[in-house]
Design a protein around this motif. Structure first.
Motif, short mmCIF file in Angstrom:
data_model
loop_
_atom_site.label_atom_id
_atom_site.label_comp_id
_atom_site.label_asym_id
_atom_site.label_seq_id
_atom_site.Cartn_x
_atom_site.Cartn_y
_atom_site.Cartn_z
N ILE A 110 0.80 -1.23 0.00
CA ILE A 110 0.00 0.00 0.00
C ILE A 110 0.83 1.28 0.00
CG2 ILE A 110 -1.97 -1.12 1.09
CD1 ILE A 110 -1.18 0.27 3.73
N LEU A 126 -2.39 -5.36 -6.31
CA LEU A 126 -3.55 -5.17 -5.45
C LEU A 126 -4.84 -5.56 -6.17
CD1 LEU A 126 -2.52 -1.84 -3.71
CD2 LEU A 126 -2.81 -4.06 -2.61
N ARG A 127 -4.94 -5.24 -7.44
CA ARG A 127 -6.13 -5.63 -8.21
C ARG A 127 -6.21 -7.16 -8.31
NH1 ARG A 127 -9.45 -3.21 -12.51
NH2 ARG A 127 -10.42 -4.95 -13.59
N SER A 130 -7.28 -8.63 -5.04
CA SER A 130 -8.72 -8.45 -4.83
C SER A 130 -9.50 -9.50 -5.62
CB SER A 130 -9.15 -7.05 -5.27
OG SER A 130 -8.51 -6.06 -4.51
N GLN A 151 -12.31 -5.05 -3.49
CA GLN A 151 -11.34 -4.06 -3.02
C GLN A 151 -11.73 -3.50 -1.66
OE1 GLN A 151 -11.14 -1.42 -6.44
NE2 GLN A 151 -9.53 -2.65 -7.38
N MET A 152 -13.04 -3.40 -1.40
CA MET A 152 -13.48 -2.95 -0.08
C MET A 152 -13.12 -3.98 0.99
SD MET A 152 -17.11 -1.11 -1.01
CE MET A 152 -17.47 -0.68 0.68
N LEU A 154 -10.54 -6.03 0.80
CA LEU A 154 -9.09 -5.89 0.96
C LEU A 154 -8.77 -4.68 1.85
CD1 LEU A 154 -6.20 -6.74 0.30
CD2 LEU A 154 -6.36 -5.40 -1.80
N ALA A 155 -9.48 -3.57 1.64
CA ALA A 155 -9.26 -2.38 2.48
C ALA A 155 -9.58 -2.68 3.94
CB ALA A 155 -10.12 -1.22 1.97
N ALA A 156 -10.64 -3.44 4.18
CA ALA A 156 -10.99 -3.81 5.56
C ALA A 156 -9.90 -4.68 6.18
CB ALA A 156 -12.34 -4.53 5.58
N VAL A 158 -6.71 -4.74 5.35
CA VAL A 158 -5.56 -3.87 5.62
C VAL A 158 -5.79 -3.11 6.93
CG1 VAL A 158 -4.31 -1.83 4.83
CG2 VAL A 158 -4.85 -3.65 3.22
N GLY A 159 -6.98 -2.57 7.09
CA GLY A 159 -7.29 -1.83 8.31
C GLY A 159 -7.21 -2.70 9.55
#
Length: 195
Positions: A110, A126-127, A130, A151-152, A154-156, A158-159
């Motif tokens: 990231i 990243l794509r 996902s 992707q959402m 994946l973002a979760a 990462v968080g």
């Protein structure tokens, strides 16, 4: 009497370079990291980076491949499906032994580099990650909306990894796989319902 010459293990040297580079790229960034620093920290001649990876960019790509593998490891262990995928994901997220490696891998994936080609490469990884996660959850990417949902997720992830490792948030920071199973299952089912 001369001391016996230490035999070079090419595979181990290559892995040492990847391990050092991965840490340096993740924490210092691509632009700020030099191949000389990587070689010095790994205890090898800088020429070996060109020999094994062709260039700094090739070494970064090898690090990305390793990070990608670490972050998605286990996604193909069983048949695709929301429940199986969520359970594997909860185990990975709740495993203290994988925390540092996963965090470093995510940082590598990231963190912007300041280099257009490297950022493009990172974006492609990243794509792909996902898309693989969506397929692992039984929700293959067939349209932009599917990719957005993946992707959402994946973002979760990462968080979750970052908050567990850097902010010390409780109870998230100490939650084990059993604690994470239900909320992760709900998250995966909401974002990537089985098709």
């Amino acid at each position: 009497m001369t001391s016996p010459k230490r035999r070079r293990d090419a595979a181990q040297t290559r892995q040492d370079l990847i391990d050092v580079a991965r840490q340096r790229f993740a924490h210092d960034g691509y632009a700020a990291t030099t191949v000389r620093e990587i070689a010095d920290q790994a205890g090898v001649n800088v020429a070996l980076i060109s020999r094994y990876f062709s260039s700094k960019e090739g070494l970064f790509e090898a690090c990305l491949n390793g990070a990608f593998t670490d972050v998605r490891r286990g996604a193909e262990e069983t048949s695709p499906g929301t429940e199986d995928f969520a359970a594997r994901l909860a185990r990975r997220l709740g495993d203290p032994a994988s925390d540092d490696r996963m965090r470093t891998g995510l940082l590598l994936l990231i963190r912007t580099s300041g280099d257009e080609r490297i950022d493009q490469m990172r974006g492609e990884f990243l794509r792909t990650m996902s898309e693989k996660m969506a397929a692992g959850a039984g929700h293959p990417v067939r349209a932009e909306g599917d990719l957005l949902r993946a992707q959402m997720l994946l973002a979760a992830i990462v968080g979750i990894v970052m908050l567990r490792n850097t902010a010390g948030m409780q109870p998230l920071g100490s939650a084990g796989a059993d604690d994470l199973l239900e909320p992760v299952t709900d998250l995966v089912a909401a974002l990537l319902p089985r098709v």
